[in-house]
Scaffold this motif. Sequence first.
Motif, mmCIF file in Angstrom:
data_model
loop_
_atom_site.group_PDB
_atom_site.id
_atom_site.type_symbol
_atom_site.label_atom_id
_atom_site.label_comp_id
_atom_site.label_asym_id
_atom_site.label_seq_id
_atom_site.Cartn_x
_atom_site.Cartn_y
_atom_site.Cartn_z
ATOM 1 N N GLN A 90 3.923 9.128 1.775
ATOM 2 C CA GLN A 90 3.472 8.080 2.711
ATOM 3 C C GLN A 90 4.667 7.264 3.210
ATOM 4 O OE1 GLN A 90 0.047 6.431 3.380
ATOM 5 N NE2 GLN A 90 -0.251 8.624 3.384
ATOM 6 N N ALA A 91 5.522 6.859 2.256
ATOM 7 C CA ALA A 91 6.671 6.021 2.611
ATOM 8 C C ALA A 91 7.634 6.804 3.506
ATOM 9 C CB ALA A 91 7.386 5.543 1.341
ATOM 10 N N THR A 92 7.855 8.080 3.155
ATOM 11 C CA THR A 92 8.758 8.918 3.956
ATOM 12 C C THR A 92 8.211 9.072 5.374
ATOM 13 O OG1 THR A 92 9.391 10.117 1.972
ATOM 14 C CG2 THR A 92 9.937 11.155 4.066
ATOM 15 N N ASP A 93 6.911 9.317 5.475
ATOM 16 C CA ASP A 93 6.296 9.468 6.808
ATOM 17 C C ASP A 93 6.465 8.191 7.620
ATOM 18 O OD1 ASP A 93 5.505 11.968 6.347
ATOM 19 O OD2 ASP A 93 3.353 11.541 6.160
ATOM 20 N N ALA A 94 6.204 7.043 7.001
ATOM 21 C CA ALA A 94 6.277 5.769 7.735
ATOM 22 C C ALA A 94 7.711 5.509 8.192
ATOM 23 C CB ALA A 94 5.774 4.621 6.855
ATOM 24 N N TYR A 95 8.668 5.803 7.318
ATOM 25 C CA TYR A 95 10.090 5.594 7.645
ATOM 26 C C TYR A 95 10.506 6.519 8.790
ATOM 27 C CZ TYR A 95 15.181 5.398 6.556
ATOM 28 O OH TYR A 95 16.554 5.242 6.594
ATOM 29 N N GLU A 96 10.132 7.787 8.690
ATOM 30 C CA GLU A 96 10.547 8.744 9.727
ATOM 31 C C GLU A 96 9.785 8.532 11.039
ATOM 32 O OE1 GLU A 96 13.183 10.418 9.689
ATOM 33 O OE2 GLU A 96 13.691 10.120 7.590
ATOM 34 N N GLN A 97 8.531 8.068 10.925
ATOM 35 C CA GLN A 97 7.781 7.725 12.148
ATOM 36 C C GLN A 97 8.466 6.572 12.882
ATOM 37 O OE1 GLN A 97 5.287 8.690 14.074
ATOM 38 N NE2 GLN A 97 5.210 10.565 12.840
ATOM 39 N N LEU B 45 0.786 -1.243 0.000
ATOM 40 C CA LEU B 45 0.000 0.000 0.000
ATOM 41 C C LEU B 45 0.815 1.288 0.000
ATOM 42 C CD1 LEU B 45 -2.637 -1.081 2.691
ATOM 43 C CD2 LEU B 45 -2.930 -1.048 0.208
ATOM 44 N N GLN B 46 2.113 1.194 0.347
ATOM 45 C CA GLN B 46 2.852 2.462 0.538
ATOM 46 C C GLN B 46 4.130 2.545 -0.288
ATOM 47 O OE1 GLN B 46 3.314 1.562 4.769
ATOM 48 N NE2 GLN B 46 2.293 3.478 5.259
ATOM 49 N N ASN B 47 4.480 1.503 -1.013
ATOM 50 C CA ASN B 47 5.824 1.413 -1.587
ATOM 51 C C ASN B 47 6.186 2.583 -2.515
ATOM 52 O OD1 ASN B 47 8.336 0.046 -2.268
ATOM 53 N ND2 ASN B 47 7.412 -0.155 -4.288
ATOM 54 N N ALA B 48 7.251 3.249 -2.173
ATOM 55 C CA ALA B 48 7.840 4.294 -3.021
ATOM 56 C C ALA B 48 9.182 4.626 -2.404
ATOM 57 C CB ALA B 48 6.960 5.540 -3.047
ATOM 58 N N ASN B 49 10.031 5.321 -3.171
ATOM 59 C CA ASN B 49 11.280 5.753 -2.550
ATOM 60 C C ASN B 49 11.012 6.978 -1.680
ATOM 61 O OD1 ASN B 49 13.969 5.798 -1.851
ATOM 62 N ND2 ASN B 49 14.665 5.354 -3.922
ATOM 63 N N GLY C 266 10.586 12.197 -3.364
ATOM 64 C CA GLY C 266 9.411 12.314 -4.222
ATOM 65 C C GLY C 266 8.417 13.322 -3.690
ATOM 66 N N VAL C 267 7.681 13.979 -4.610
ATOM 67 C CA VAL C 267 6.628 14.887 -4.161
ATOM 68 C C VAL C 267 5.278 14.191 -4.233
ATOM 69 C CG1 VAL C 267 7.761 17.048 -4.762
ATOM 70 C CG2 VAL C 267 6.426 15.837 -6.497
ATOM 71 N N HIS C 268 5.257 12.987 -4.805
ATOM 72 C CA HIS C 268 3.947 12.350 -5.001
ATOM 73 C C HIS C 268 3.452 11.674 -3.721
ATOM 74 C CE1 HIS C 268 5.776 8.340 -5.390
ATOM 75 N NE2 HIS C 268 6.706 8.927 -6.127
ATOM 76 N N TYR C 269 2.186 11.296 -3.747
ATOM 77 C CA TYR C 269 1.489 10.804 -2.555
ATOM 78 C C TYR C 269 2.209 9.634 -1.904
ATOM 79 C CZ TYR C 269 -2.165 8.638 0.274
ATOM 80 O OH TYR C 269 -2.866 8.060 1.304
ATOM 81 N N LEU C 270 2.531 8.590 -2.708
ATOM 82 C CA LEU C 270 3.123 7.393 -2.112
ATOM 83 C C LEU C 270 4.489 7.691 -1.510
ATOM 84 C CD1 LEU C 270 2.226 4.398 -4.462
ATOM 85 C CD2 LEU C 270 1.338 4.916 -2.173
ATOM 86 N N SER C 271 5.265 8.537 -2.176
ATOM 87 C CA SER C 271 6.582 8.860 -1.644
ATOM 88 C C SER C 271 6.442 9.557 -0.291
ATOM 89 C CB SER C 271 7.345 9.741 -2.630
ATOM 90 O OG SER C 271 8.592 10.059 -2.062
#
Length: 421
Positions: free
Chosen positions: A79-86, A64-68, A72-77
């Motif tokens: 999401q992925a950045t938020d999950a990683y930093e969280q 559901l979240q895969n992106a680098n 990225g400025v797009h939605y999934l990126s």
Amino acid sequence: MAQPESTSTRDTRAASPLDVTAIRREFPILDVRIGNKPLIYLDNAATTHKPQAVIDAVQRFYMLQNANIHRGVHYLSQQATDAYEQARIRIGQFFNAPSSDEIIFVRGTTEGINLVAHSWGSKNLREGDEILITEMEHHANIVPWQLVAERTGAVLRVAPITDDGELDLDAFRARLSDKTRLVAVAHVSNALGTVNPVREIVAAARAAGALVLLDGAQSAPHMPVDLQKLDCDFFVCSGHKMYGPTGIGILWGRMELLEAMPPYEGGGDMIEWVTFEKTTFKAPPTRFEAGTPHIAGAIGLGAAVDFLERVGRPALAAHEEAITAYAVEQLGRVEGLSIVGRPRHRAGAISFVLEGVHPHDIGTILDSEGVAIRAGHHCAQPLMRRLGLNATARASFGLYNKREEVDALVAALDKVRAMFG
Ligand code: PMP
């Protein structure tokens, strides 16, 4: 997690507040059978199994979240950045780090130590400076220091252990001097289970003006680790030994030290500005996370620390202490068996030898009974040499182990003895 595990010894009953039956249901792999036998997994110091919550977090990321991340400025990126930093924030809180920016994602303990040896060591070590380790270190806390010593002219010194497998504190103190730049010590020994006296080690190192790196590979899974209380300078551990994924771990360092350290690897994400003439670098932690990191792994490790918080580390430590004490007692009854090391404070692991039987044969025969232990030098060849052994058999425990599994280990060892009669 309400009901105590049912036990027959008073000590274990008093100190096992975990509902181990319920916890075991969270680990799908514990239902695997080895031939026609249930799996008795006593190799937790090598790696632990993963609860469903960790498996789900990794799967959810890819589904559901895969992106680098970060770029990225797009939605999934995002999401992925938020999950990683969280995940970084939650892991920082779990270890009570002063700031989550001091948490650097690495592949594991090995990479964390190599990062410090390479980055801090190359910048700070000069000819004649000393790095002090102990006789009970894992190769991951020996070889990186040897490599940086060769490059810089620094000297690797080794504090001895006692015959009981504890650090000889007087000898340790005697090896500290104004030449000691860094003390690098296992918080808990993977081979002997010894819990080292961190408070005394840190106090002695500080008095000598040295920094302290704690190898937490075997402490993070077994006990509450509060970095502010430990008061060390660097701490490293591996996700896969604390119910998280492989390929991810953390290095924690004091911000003022990290800020003064040069990059370990160069590449994308860790830079501010690149020209062919000169590159400037981002602040920690990004400075030390070149390239695409193990995003799913970091998120999985975040889920693992949530799992450990939910179970409760004081409760799991008490449970494991009780199981380990019971195992020491029961193994002591096996004829011809000697436990290697008698540390006063032990976590997780018990090494032993059986008269007339090679540890590898013990491991192989136990495997045919469904019992998974480890046999060998445990990546601690200098320790084995100090003990006058080539190898030991090692049983190591996790939060899902139960007393009946210790009984199964002992029964299987009786079969080994009967075969070698
Ligand atoms: N230090 C200790 C005390 C260990 O037990 C281990 C793993 N056995 C390591 C370092 C290395 O950990 P990893 O292989 O996860 O990098």
